[in-house]
Design a protein around this motif. Structure first.
Motif, PDB file in Angstrom:
ATOM      1  N   ASP A   1    -118.464 -56.201 -22.999  1.00 43.70           N
ATOM      2  CA  ASP A   1    -119.791 -56.540 -22.476  1.00 43.70           C
ATOM      3  C   ASP A   1    -120.745 -55.358 -22.666  1.00 43.70           C
ATOM      4  O   ASP A   1    -120.739 -54.406 -21.891  1.00 43.70           O
ATOM      5  CB  ASP A   1    -119.685 -56.913 -20.989  1.00 43.70           C
ATOM      6  CG  ASP A   1    -121.026 -57.338 -20.401  1.00 43.70           C
ATOM      7  OD1 ASP A   1    -122.028 -57.406 -21.156  1.00 43.70           O
ATOM      8  OD2 ASP A   1    -121.080 -57.585 -19.181  1.00 43.70           O
ATOM      9  N   ALA A   2    -121.562 -55.419 -23.699  1.00 48.05           N
ATOM     10  CA  ALA A   2    -122.462 -54.309 -24.007  1.00 48.05           C
ATOM     11  C   ALA A   2    -123.557 -54.130 -22.960  1.00 48.05           C
ATOM     12  O   ALA A   2    -124.183 -53.074 -22.877  1.00 48.05           O
ATOM     13  CB  ALA A   2    -123.091 -54.516 -25.384  1.00 48.05           C
ATOM     14  N   SER A   3    -123.802 -55.152 -22.142  1.00 45.62           N
ATOM     15  CA  SER A   3    -124.835 -55.032 -21.109  1.00 45.62           C
ATOM     16  C   SER A   3    -124.325 -54.313 -19.859  1.00 45.62           C
ATOM     17  O   SER A   3    -125.112 -53.954 -18.986  1.00 45.62           O
ATOM     18  CB  SER A   3    -125.344 -56.434 -20.714  1.00 45.62           C
ATOM     19  OG  SER A   3    -124.319 -57.184 -20.077  1.00 45.62           O
ATOM     20  N   ASP A   4    -123.036 -54.127 -19.755  1.00 49.42           N
ATOM     21  CA  ASP A   4    -122.467 -53.424 -18.601  1.00 49.42           C
ATOM     22  C   ASP A   4    -122.919 -51.968 -18.628  1.00 49.42           C
ATOM     23  O   ASP A   4    -122.839 -51.305 -19.671  1.00 49.42           O
ATOM     24  CB  ASP A   4    -120.934 -53.496 -18.657  1.00 49.42           C
ATOM     25  CG  ASP A   4    -120.275 -52.957 -17.404  1.00 49.42           C
ATOM     26  OD1 ASP A   4    -120.354 -51.738 -17.161  1.00 49.42           O
ATOM     27  OD2 ASP A   4    -119.682 -53.752 -16.649  1.00 49.42           O
ATOM     28  N   PRO A   5    -123.406 -51.421 -17.503  1.00 52.32           N
ATOM     29  CA  PRO A   5    -123.882 -50.032 -17.499  1.00 52.32           C
ATOM     30  C   PRO A   5    -122.786 -49.017 -17.805  1.00 52.32           C
ATOM     31  O   PRO A   5    -123.084 -47.882 -18.182  1.00 52.32           O
ATOM     32  CB  PRO A   5    -124.428 -49.847 -16.075  1.00 52.32           C
ATOM     33  CG  PRO A   5    -123.821 -50.939 -15.267  1.00 52.32           C
ATOM     34  CD  PRO A   5    -123.617 -52.087 -16.206  1.00 52.32           C
ATOM     35  N   LEU A   6    -121.526 -49.401 -17.670  1.00 53.27           N
ATOM     36  CA  LEU A   6    -120.408 -48.499 -17.953  1.00 53.27           C
ATOM     37  C   LEU A   6    -119.680 -48.915 -19.233  1.00 53.27           C
ATOM     38  O   LEU A   6    -118.510 -48.578 -19.426  1.00 53.27           O
ATOM     39  CB  LEU A   6    -119.437 -48.490 -16.771  1.00 53.27           C
ATOM     40  CG  LEU A   6    -120.032 -48.174 -15.396  1.00 53.27           C
ATOM     41  CD1 LEU A   6    -118.935 -48.177 -14.330  1.00 53.27           C
ATOM     42  CD2 LEU A   6    -120.761 -46.841 -15.394  1.00 53.27           C
ATOM     43  N   HIS A   7    -120.385 -49.630 -20.105  1.00 51.31           N
ATOM     44  CA  HIS A   7    -119.741 -50.202 -21.291  1.00 51.31           C
ATOM     45  C   HIS A   7    -119.081 -49.142 -22.164  1.00 51.31           C
ATOM     46  O   HIS A   7    -117.952 -49.344 -22.637  1.00 51.31           O
ATOM     47  CB  HIS A   7    -120.770 -50.982 -22.121  1.00 51.31           C
ATOM     48  CG  HIS A   7    -120.239 -51.417 -23.459  1.00 51.31           C
ATOM     49  ND1 HIS A   7    -119.243 -52.366 -23.594  1.00 51.31           N
ATOM     50  CD2 HIS A   7    -120.541 -50.999 -24.725  1.00 51.31           C
ATOM     51  CE1 HIS A   7    -118.968 -52.529 -24.875  1.00 51.31           C
ATOM     52  NE2 HIS A   7    -119.736 -51.726 -25.571  1.00 51.31           N
ATOM     53  N   ALA A   8    -119.733 -48.025 -22.413  1.00 48.96           N
ATOM     54  CA  ALA A   8    -119.177 -46.997 -23.308  1.00 48.96           C
ATOM     55  C   ALA A   8    -117.822 -46.520 -22.805  1.00 48.96           C
ATOM     56  O   ALA A   8    -116.869 -46.362 -23.590  1.00 48.96           O
ATOM     57  CB  ALA A   8    -120.152 -45.827 -23.428  1.00 48.96           C
ATOM     58  N   ALA A   9    -117.721 -46.283 -21.501  1.00 48.76           N
ATOM     59  CA  ALA A   9    -116.455 -45.828 -20.929  1.00 48.76           C
ATOM     60  C   ALA A   9    -115.402 -46.924 -20.987  1.00 48.76           C
ATOM     61  O   ALA A   9    -114.238 -46.677 -21.331  1.00 48.76           O
ATOM     62  CB  ALA A   9    -116.659 -45.369 -19.486  1.00 48.76           C
ATOM     63  N   ARG A  10    -115.801 -48.145 -20.670  1.00 49.61           N
ATOM     64  CA  ARG A  10    -114.831 -49.248 -20.672  1.00 49.61           C
ATOM     65  C   ARG A  10    -114.334 -49.539 -22.092  1.00 49.61           C
ATOM     66  O   ARG A  10    -113.170 -49.885 -22.302  1.00 49.61           O
ATOM     67  CB  ARG A  10    -115.459 -50.502 -20.072  1.00 49.61           C
ATOM     68  CG  ARG A  10    -115.865 -50.367 -18.601  1.00 49.61           C
ATOM     69  CD  ARG A  10    -116.199 -51.732 -18.038  1.00 49.61           C
ATOM     70  NE  ARG A  10    -117.021 -51.688 -16.844  1.00 49.61           N
ATOM     71  CZ  ARG A  10    -116.560 -51.516 -15.603  1.00 49.61           C
ATOM     72  NH1 ARG A  10    -115.275 -51.326 -15.417  1.00 49.61           N
ATOM     73  NH2 ARG A  10    -117.392 -51.523 -14.570  1.00 49.61           N
ATOM     74  N   ALA A  11    -115.208 -49.424 -23.078  1.00 53.69           N
ATOM     75  CA  ALA A  11    -114.819 -49.706 -24.454  1.00 53.69           C
ATOM     76  C   ALA A  11    -113.836 -48.669 -24.991  1.00 53.69           C
ATOM     77  O   ALA A  11    -113.014 -48.976 -25.863  1.00 53.69           O
ATOM     78  CB  ALA A  11    -116.059 -49.759 -25.345  1.00 53.69           C
TER      79      ALA A  11
END
Length: 388
Positions: free
Chosen positions: A362-372
């Motif tokens: 989910d690229a709209s998630d504010p923590l997307h970079a960390a989750r990815a």
């Protein structure tokens, strides 16, 4: 609801028809009873409710139950709208992004928690078209105490949701059955860590294993299914122990799994000690968040610091943990390795897997970079003085 005098528990009070009324206040998060309470019904619009909530005014619902749920949905959509451009400073670091996300989530929960509903002494809802939540409340709160109460609609819906999950269970192939999570106990929906425990090579001396912080009992059940003769599963939370006990019984594993109420370790040593601590060093704001957030990495440090003294010489400790805290700048890999070394432990092997949960895409998630970038690992640890 009838007027009652409540003294044993927190009380919420309001005026109704120029009369002072009160009832028991319920809040699983331990929030204090609201001082400003107004009565509202089906005539209240989302805009008007948002204005009251923004002012910190609690709204005790007196209208139709289904309309109350629709109003909460409307408030949720309003709360989920992105902040206006420039209204929030763009975080400079992943840690700042995490803190901003937690603040936003906290404000959202605070606003949505201001829509309140009554609950009768028998856990019935005295509203038009109300659903039957009595069994769900018994499972969450215990038998009725004979007192009317008030709670947030959001909390009551969480109680109902937990009841539905408990009825149908979560299928887990590794235990050849289902796990039935209770209210306030984390559900094993992140399958990647379950697979790691199911596939990691068992140490040679593994007649006895400890499952530290068992929660739903999922790890203890996997170990028992894999042939570990005796698993001692520990937890401090009564709900977790009750949940684990039910799951162990339904899976037919009561002879292999013993539950103990204690902080981290039981007495003695084992050939295998497993712990899946909360992965993020932050302060939880509700009971179920204790499975996600570990203030100052207390449980993680406690497990590592005492592990060697509870391991057989040739035994292994399995630490199951994600590296998302590292990607968020909340805890470094060097710090984790330092705690392992200071505890008299060594890394035998690390088994890694990538999470498959929806937020990772989910690229709209504010923590997307960390989750990815997140990786979940099972660290096989041994004593420095051991023979591994």
């Amino acid at each position: 609801m009838r007027a009652m005098t409540v003294t044993k528990f927190p009380v919420i009070a309001w005026l109704e028809g120029n009369q002072a009324r009160s009832a028991r206040w319920r809040s699983e998060a331990g929030l204090p009873a609201h001082d400003k309470v107004v009565l509202v019904d089906d005539r209240l619009s989302v805009d008007a409710a948002w204005k009251l909530a923004s002012e910190g005014t609690a709204m005790l619902w007196r209208g139709d139950w289904q309309n109350a749920r629709h109003l909460l949905q409307g408030l949720s959509r309003r709360a989920d709208r992105q902040p206006r451009s420039g209204s929030q400073k763009k975080p400079a670091t992943p840690a700042e992004a995490f803190e901003q996300h937690r603040r936003n989530q906290g404000r959202r929960a605070q606003v949505l928690g201001l829509l309140l509903v009554p609950l009768g002494a028998d856990y019935s809802i005295p509203l038009r078209r109300a659903q039957d939540v009595r069994q769900a409340c018994v499972e969450a709160y215990g038998p009725p105490t004979g007192e009317d109460s008030v709670l947030s609609l959001r909390e009551l819906l969480a109680v109902v949701s937990a009841h539905e999950w408990r009825k149908k269970g979560v299928p887990v192939p590794a235990v050849e059955g289902r796990i039935y999570p209770h209210y306030g106990v984390f559900s094993p929906v992140r399958g990647e860590y379950v697979d790691l425990v199911a596939k990691a090579p068992l140490p040679a001396n593994c007649d006895l294993a400890f499952d530290i912080g068992t929660g739903s009992g999922i790890i203890a059940a996997i170990l028992a299914r894999r042939g570990v003769r005796q698993v001692v599963a520990t937890d401090l939370d009564e709900r977790a122990l009750a949940c684990a006990s039910e799951n162990v019984e339904k899976l037919g594993l009561t002879a292999a799994v013993r539950l103990v109420k204690t902080d981290l370790f039981p007495e003695g040593r084992a050939g295998l000690v497993v712990c899946n601590p909360p992965w993020l060093p932050a302060q939880p704001t509700s009971p179920v968040e204790y499975a996600i957030y570990d203030p100052d990495s207390r449980m993680l440090r406690g497990f590592l610091g005492r592990l060697a003294s509870h391991l057989e010489v040739d035994g292994e400790g399995w630490l199951i943990i994600s590296d998302i805290a590292e990607h968020l700048g909340l805890r470094s890999r060097q710090k984790l390795l330092g705690w392992i070394e200071m505890a008299g432990l060594k890394v035998i092997e690390r088994l890694d897997t990538r999470p498959q949960h929806p937020k990772a895409q989910d690229a709209s998630d504010p923590l997307h970079a960390a989750r990815a970038a997140e990786v979940t690992s099972l660290w096989r640890l041994g004593r420095v003085d051991g023979i591994n």
